[in-house]
Design a protein around this motif. Sequence first.
Motif, PDB file in Angstrom:
ATOM      1  N   UNK A  40      45.802  48.964  41.402  1.00 54.00           N
ATOM      2  CA  UNK A  40      44.568  48.854  42.179  1.00 54.00           C
ATOM      3  C   UNK A  40      44.037  50.230  42.546  1.00 54.00           C
ATOM      4  N   UNK A  41      44.925  51.124  42.903  1.00 52.33           N
ATOM      5  CA  UNK A  41      44.522  52.494  43.240  1.00 52.33           C
ATOM      6  C   UNK A  41      43.875  53.178  42.038  1.00 52.33           C
ATOM      7  N   UNK A  42      44.402  52.911  40.865  1.00 61.28           N
ATOM      8  CA  UNK A  42      43.904  53.549  39.646  1.00 61.28           C
ATOM      9  C   UNK A  42      42.629  52.888  39.112  1.00 61.28           C
ATOM     10  N   UNK A  43      42.565  51.553  39.179  1.00 67.78           N
ATOM     11  CA  UNK A  43      41.492  50.825  38.499  1.00 67.78           C
ATOM     12  C   UNK A  43      40.558  50.042  39.429  1.00 67.78           C
ATOM     13  N   UNK A  44      40.715  50.198  40.727  1.00 71.63           N
ATOM     14  CA  UNK A  44      39.856  49.514  41.705  1.00 71.63           C
ATOM     15  C   UNK A  44      39.769  48.006  41.418  1.00 71.63           C
ATOM     16  N   UNK A  45      40.898  47.327  41.516  1.00 68.15           N
ATOM     17  CA  UNK A  45      40.962  45.900  41.194  1.00 68.15           C
ATOM     18  C   UNK A  45      40.535  45.019  42.362  1.00 68.15           C
ATOM     19  N   UNK A  77      43.648  35.959  41.353  1.00 67.69           N
ATOM     20  CA  UNK A  77      45.012  36.378  41.005  1.00 67.69           C
ATOM     21  C   UNK A  77      45.897  36.349  42.234  1.00 67.69           C
ATOM     22  N   UNK A  78      45.457  36.971  43.315  1.00 67.79           N
ATOM     23  CA  UNK A  78      46.260  37.114  44.525  1.00 67.79           C
ATOM     24  C   UNK A  78      46.724  35.761  45.048  1.00 67.79           C
ATOM     25  N   UNK A 127      45.214  36.000  35.097  1.00 63.11           N
ATOM     26  CA  UNK A 127      44.032  36.524  35.790  1.00 63.11           C
ATOM     27  C   UNK A 127      44.146  38.032  36.010  1.00 63.11           C
ATOM     28  N   UNK A 128      45.342  38.503  36.362  1.00 60.13           N
ATOM     29  CA  UNK A 128      45.539  39.942  36.557  1.00 60.13           C
ATOM     30  C   UNK A 128      45.294  40.697  35.256  1.00 60.13           C
ATOM     31  N   UNK A 129      45.809  40.183  34.146  1.00 60.04           N
ATOM     32  CA  UNK A 129      45.626  40.874  32.869  1.00 60.04           C
ATOM     33  C   UNK A 129      44.175  40.818  32.395  1.00 60.04           C
ATOM     34  N   UNK A 130      43.475  39.730  32.686  1.00 56.62           N
ATOM     35  CA  UNK A 130      42.051  39.664  32.348  1.00 56.62           C
ATOM     36  C   UNK A 130      41.295  40.733  33.137  1.00 56.62           C
ATOM     37  N   UNK A 131      41.586  40.847  34.423  1.00 57.43           N
ATOM     38  CA  UNK A 131      40.929  41.848  35.256  1.00 57.43           C
ATOM     39  C   UNK A 131      41.270  43.262  34.786  1.00 57.43           C
ATOM     40  N   UNK A 132      42.537  43.505  34.499  1.00 57.27           N
ATOM     41  CA  UNK A 132      42.915  44.830  33.992  1.00 57.27           C
ATOM     42  C   UNK A 132      42.198  45.157  32.680  1.00 57.27           C
ATOM     43  N   UNK A 133      42.123  44.162  31.799  1.00 49.69           N
ATOM     44  CA  UNK A 133      41.418  44.372  30.531  1.00 49.69           C
ATOM     45  C   UNK A 133      39.958  44.726  30.750  1.00 49.69           C
ATOM     46  N   UNK A 134      39.299  44.043  31.688  1.00 51.73           N
ATOM     47  CA  UNK A 134      37.898  44.360  31.991  1.00 51.73           C
ATOM     48  C   UNK A 134      37.760  45.777  32.520  1.00 51.73           C
ATOM     49  N   UNK A 135      38.653  46.156  33.418  1.00 54.64           N
ATOM     50  CA  UNK A 135      38.582  47.510  33.989  1.00 54.64           C
ATOM     51  C   UNK A 135      38.851  48.576  32.925  1.00 54.64           C
TER      52      UNK A 135
END
Length: 150
Positions: free
Chosen positions: A59-64, A73-74, A122-130
């Motif tokens: 989150x710090x790196x990619x503003x999730x 996800x949470x 959901x976390x991996x989808x969000x990471x992929x978008x970022x």
Amino acid sequence: MRKSYYAAHVYMIVGVVSGLFYREFTKANDFTGDTQLALMHTHLLALGMLGFLIVLALDKQFQLSGTRLFNAFFWFYNAGIAVTVTMMGVHGCLTVLGDHVPQAVPLTAGLGHILLTVGLILLFVLLGKRLNESVAKPPSEEPEPASTSV
């Protein structure tokens, strides 16, 4: 980001307490066999505390956080941990007490694993978008240092 920090902190506390409960409950009942209670401690610390510390760093790196996908996800991930670990506790206590474990317990634990899986997807989808967003942005244009040729 605070949600991930607080979640990791709560899972650390609950994980340590579950380890204490396992040790004292089995000792009080003179139980020496295998039980699901032994696994609660590591599941809470690994999936809960360590998982959310990793999410905090991402989150710090990619503003999730602050997005709908992160919130989904949470809550899916937390619900999955809660259901899974609760069923581990029920199964383990029944085993220690020598009672029959109803078929609903492992079925419900399976539901917890499904919720965990949805949360991770959901976390991996969000990471992929970022990641795609960071690749699509052109690098900042900084002036090249002046070369001094002789």
